[in-house]
Design a protein around this motif. Structure first.
Motif, PDB file in Angstrom:
ATOM      1  N   ALA A 259       0.829  -1.211   0.000  1.00  0.00           N
ATOM      2  CA  ALA A 259       0.000   0.000   0.000  1.00  0.00           C
ATOM      3  C   ALA A 259       0.863   1.261   0.000  1.00  0.00           C
ATOM      4  CB  ALA A 259      -0.924   0.001   1.216  1.00  0.00           C
ATOM      5  N   ARG A 260       1.902   1.279   0.822  1.00  0.00           N
ATOM      6  CA  ARG A 260       2.742   2.484   0.906  1.00  0.00           C
ATOM      7  C   ARG A 260       3.488   2.714  -0.407  1.00  0.00           C
ATOM      8  NH1 ARG A 260       6.777   1.009   5.785  1.00  0.00           N
ATOM      9  NH2 ARG A 260       4.943   0.065   6.706  1.00  0.00           N
ATOM     10  N   VAL A 261       3.855   1.616  -1.069  1.00  0.00           N
ATOM     11  CA  VAL A 261       4.550   1.732  -2.356  1.00  0.00           C
ATOM     12  C   VAL A 261       3.595   2.312  -3.402  1.00  0.00           C
ATOM     13  CG1 VAL A 261       5.724   0.453  -4.190  1.00  0.00           C
ATOM     14  CG2 VAL A 261       6.046  -0.217  -1.791  1.00  0.00           C
ATOM     15  N   ARG A 262       2.420   1.708  -3.468  1.00  0.00           N
ATOM     16  CA  ARG A 262       1.432   2.117  -4.464  1.00  0.00           C
ATOM     17  C   ARG A 262       1.009   3.572  -4.231  1.00  0.00           C
ATOM     18  NH1 ARG A 262      -2.379  -1.334  -3.150  1.00  0.00           N
ATOM     19  NH2 ARG A 262      -1.341  -3.039  -4.250  1.00  0.00           N
ATOM     20  N   GLU A 263       0.756   3.911  -2.977  1.00  0.00           N
ATOM     21  CA  GLU A 263       0.232   5.249  -2.680  1.00  0.00           C
ATOM     22  C   GLU A 263       1.287   6.330  -2.906  1.00  0.00           C
ATOM     23  OE1 GLU A 263      -1.595   4.876   1.195  1.00  0.00           O
ATOM     24  OE2 GLU A 263      -3.042   3.411   0.434  1.00  0.00           O
ATOM     25  N   MET A 264       2.542   6.001  -2.630  1.00  0.00           N
ATOM     26  CA  MET A 264       3.582   6.994  -2.903  1.00  0.00           C
ATOM     27  C   MET A 264       3.707   7.213  -4.413  1.00  0.00           C
ATOM     28  SD  MET A 264       7.364   7.375  -1.369  1.00  0.00           S
ATOM     29  CE  MET A 264       8.450   8.681  -1.924  1.00  0.00           C
ATOM     30  N   LYS A 265       3.609   6.135  -5.158  1.00  0.00           N
ATOM     31  CA  LYS A 265       3.652   6.285  -6.621  1.00  0.00           C
ATOM     32  C   LYS A 265       2.451   7.096  -7.125  1.00  0.00           C
ATOM     33  CE  LYS A 265       6.305   2.138  -7.847  1.00  0.00           C
ATOM     34  NZ  LYS A 265       6.230   0.768  -8.421  1.00  0.00           N
ATOM     35  N   GLU A 266       1.295   6.863  -6.524  1.00  0.00           N
ATOM     36  CA  GLU A 266       0.111   7.638  -6.934  1.00  0.00           C
ATOM     37  C   GLU A 266       0.315   9.121  -6.659  1.00  0.00           C
ATOM     38  OE1 GLU A 266      -3.479   5.920  -5.302  1.00  0.00           O
ATOM     39  OE2 GLU A 266      -3.091   4.009  -6.304  1.00  0.00           O
ATOM     40  N   MET A 267       0.967   9.418  -5.543  1.00  0.00           N
ATOM     41  CA  MET A 267       1.273  10.816  -5.224  1.00  0.00           C
ATOM     42  C   MET A 267       2.189  11.428  -6.294  1.00  0.00           C
ATOM     43  SD  MET A 267       3.621  12.318  -2.127  1.00  0.00           S
ATOM     44  CE  MET A 267       5.099  11.783  -2.963  1.00  0.00           C
ATOM     45  N   VAL A 268       3.241  10.681  -6.631  1.00  0.00           N
ATOM     46  CA  VAL A 268       4.190  11.178  -7.640  1.00  0.00           C
ATOM     47  C   VAL A 268       3.464  11.399  -8.971  1.00  0.00           C
ATOM     48  CG1 VAL A 268       6.236  10.579  -9.000  1.00  0.00           C
ATOM     49  CG2 VAL A 268       6.191  10.088  -6.549  1.00  0.00           C
TER      50      VAL A 268
END
Ligand code: CA
Length: 668
Positions: A259-268
């Protein structure tokens, strides 16, 4: 220094280390120079061809054990495997099957004891609080359209306008109107509004016009309990734990390592879709723990510098400092930033206490990142928080920045000269009427490069032109450290009203945004955000740190001024010259006075449509009368107002500059 047993010497010999160096107990750190160097890019876990391969670089280890767990909280490992030594200090074991969804740790045995469990230093996904590494399928973490995702093109670093923010500061306050408060996802929400109906979040950033968001540490750090979201916990995050996985408390579910990986990528992706780049604050200079850090639990001693008595040296002021002059530490830094650039599409890196790192490593960082993406920008703090055993001439200090290629440093010169010294809350600077800072402000204006009309002998902080190019300098008057600009003005200008303090804020930022170099601002200062006078708010509650967005309506005049400054800078290359020769040739200072600086950007500098731009800065308490050449001058800024498209004309001759304000004029 440790004495090793015969078994250790045997294994170390297998790895090609001179056994003589291993048993020596008197030659200080030099034994580390004999450790083998592994150049592969597959440390940690690699899943391929229906098997999972685990590798750990641990040249001193006598045994290495792998613990596979069913879940992040299962008490006992479901499998224990022993790794075998291979080449260059690397231990390895392959397990049949793709172990997606499982967790793992290593134990290293040396000096007749098992060290504590560690996810290793190359864990790219971790469970809650970073205790166990996770095996996840990264291809499932990419947002839609990720293959085509790209940050803004940045030809030169000084084309950037950097906005430094902490995730919680930006979105926690009720007035943000943001749903995912304090999370990576906060920066994916569009259409969010303050109670007054004004834009917040990413829409606010677009409205302001900044080109890059610099996020405070966002890799996994130590201090916030990710499993205790009920309690308010705040930390800046300068206490690194796992350098290659995102921080769990910024994800909506720290228990799901993907989740943290996916959400950080979504932010970027969201920022990129809106034309904004993402800069990560990276803290490779020290770790949160000493003997219990992942570095120490993998290869004790190797990754740190030590004092002669064997204790940790402490140039970070946090209990230890890393040793980038050692090849595997240098490689770790280089490979880690490359990983963030490639996997997360990060557009820039800000190195905390960069003066701890060696010049060679920083030059490698810049060179290798530019090969991935020429738009990546790199800058850092060219100082340390204590003395270091590594010789000063080898370190990436401000005074050595001319030896760095593609790396900039913060200018404490302009910072302290404009608003007053950071360590003395009451001290005033040029913009708040203190005489004697003029020459240091001029050092800021020319980007700390050599200029025939700037006398570095009179500089407050630096006594020589340390930058060989304006691309080596970051200009700012405030950041997360120390008092916010608002608090600094509140304290140093006590007794004056807010209108006066905002005049000073406008003048201070006019200097930053019109100076040569790269402008940098702290989130929220455009709406006069404060931190209630707390200068070191690294663990203060949200009530101190969160930005109150109702200030946007209240301080709309100040915000409009910031927007104007940003637009002016973006539309006029004269403020973004790229060489010291250009600056020396095109910037001409007029005769100044106490509290007053006047200069011109001449000759259509750097291809500007304006032949001449005149910048008149009055930091004093009184009106300044001066004379300028006759001509058809467009008024760009005057008396606390700005409009890059012009707001009236002046014919030259005698003009008055109101107290504590900037006048900017231009002619074609
Ligand atoms: Ca954490």
């Amino acid at each position: 220094m440790k004495i090793r047993n015969q078994l250790a010497v045997g294994i170390l010999s297998f790895f090609g280390i001179l056994s003589q160096s291993c048993v020596s107990s008197s030659e200080g750190d030099s034994k580390f120079d004999h450790y083998p160097v592994y150049e592969g890019n597959d440390l940690g876990v690699t899943v391929r061809n229906d098997s999972s391969i685990f590798k750990l670089w641990a040249p001193e280890a006598e045994q290495v054990r792998l613990n596979i767990y069913e879940s992040w909280d299962s008490e006992k490992p479901e499998q224990i495997r022993y790794l075998v030594p291979t080449e260059k200090g690397v231990w390895s074991v392959g397990i049949p099957g793709e172990l997606y969804g499982k967790f793992y740790t290593f134990n290293v045995y040396e000096d007749e004891r098992w060290l504590d469990e560690t996810p290793g230093i190359w864990a790219k996904a971790v469970g809650p609080n970073g205790k166990r590494a996770a095996i996840i399928d990264f291809s499932t973490t990419n947002p839609e359209g990720w293959a085509d995702d790209k940050g803004p093109e940045t030809k030169n670093i000084n084309d950037a306008i950097i906005y430094e923010m902490h995730h919680r500061d930006f979105s926690m306050h009720e007035s943000s109107g943001i749903e995912n408060k304090g999370k990576f996802l906060a920066l994916t929400e569009q259409g969010t509004k303050s109670p007054d109906g004004l834009s917040t979040g990413i829409d606010h950033l677009k409205e302001l016009g900044v080109t890059h968001v610099h996020i405070l540490p966002s890799y996994d750090y130590n201090s916030v309990d990710e499993l205790d979201s009920a309690n308010i916990q705040y930390n800046w995050g300068y206490d690194p734990q796992n350098y290659n996985a995102p921080e769990g408390s910024y994800s909506t579910n720290p228990m799901d390592p993907a989740a943290r990986v996916r959400e950080m990528k979504e932010m970027v992706k969201s920022l990129h879709d809106n034309g904004i780049g993402v800069i990560m604050d990276v803290v490779y200079n020290h770790t949160a723990e000493n003997d219990n850090s992942n570095f120490s639990l993998t290869v004790p001693g190797y990754f740190y510098r030590h004092n002669e008595d064997g204790s940790y040296s402490d140039a970070s002021g946090c209990g230890n400092e890393t040793a980038s002059e050692r090849k595997m530490m240098s490689d770790f830094i280089v490979n880690s930033v490359k990983y963030w650039a490639e996997e997360y599409h990060i557009d820039g890196f800000r190195f905390d206490l960069m003066g701890i790192h060696d010049i060679e490593t920083m030059n490698r960082v810049a060179k290798e990142l530019k090969q991935i993406n020429p738009s990546i920008i790199i800058y850092g703090e060219g100082w340390t928080a204590g003395s270091s055993p590594l010789e000063a001439e080898k370190r990436a200090l401000k005074e050595n920045v001319s030896k760095l290629q593609g790396v900039a440093v913060f200018s404490d010169d302009i910072r302290d000269a404009v608003k007053g010294h950071y360590s003395d809350a009451k001290d005033r600077g040029f913009a708040t009427g203190k005489i004697g800072n003029e020459e240091t402000v001029k050092i800021g204006i020319v980007g700390a490069t050599s200029h025939p009309q700037v006398d570095y002998e009179k500089g407050n902080n630096s006594k020589f032109a340390y930058a060989s190019s304006p691309l080596q300098v970051i200009n700012y008057v405030s950041c997360h450290d120390d008092l916010t600009l608002t608090d600094k003005l509140n304290i140093s200008m006590a007794g004056s009203d807010e209108k006066e303090r905002q005049r000073a804020a406008k003048l201070a930022q006019t200097i930053v945004f019109t100076s040569q170099g790269t402008p940098f601002m702290f989130a929220g200062e455009e709406i006069f955000r404060d931190k209630k006078g707390v200068h070191n708010s690294y663990k203060s509650p949200d009530s101190i740190n969160a930005i109150d967005w109702s200030l946007k309506e209240q301080n709309s005049d100040l915000l409009e001024y910031y927007k104007g400054l940003i637009e002016l800078r973006k539309s006029h290359p004269a403020f973004r010259m790229t060489s010291s020769d250009d600056i020396a040739a095109n910037i001409v200072f007029d005769e100044g006075d106490d509290g007053f600086i006047s200069y011109s950007l001449k000759n259509n500098a750097n291809g500007d449509e304006w032949d001449e731009i005149k910048v008149l800065l009055n930091g004093s308490d009184d009106v300044v009368e001066t004379k300028i050449e006759q001509g058809d001058w467009i008024v760009i800024a005057e008396d606390g107002r700005i409009n890059p498209k012009g707001m009236g004309r002046k014919r030259g001759g005698k003009i008055s500059i109101p107290h504590r304000s900037a006048t900017i004029l231009a002619r074609k």
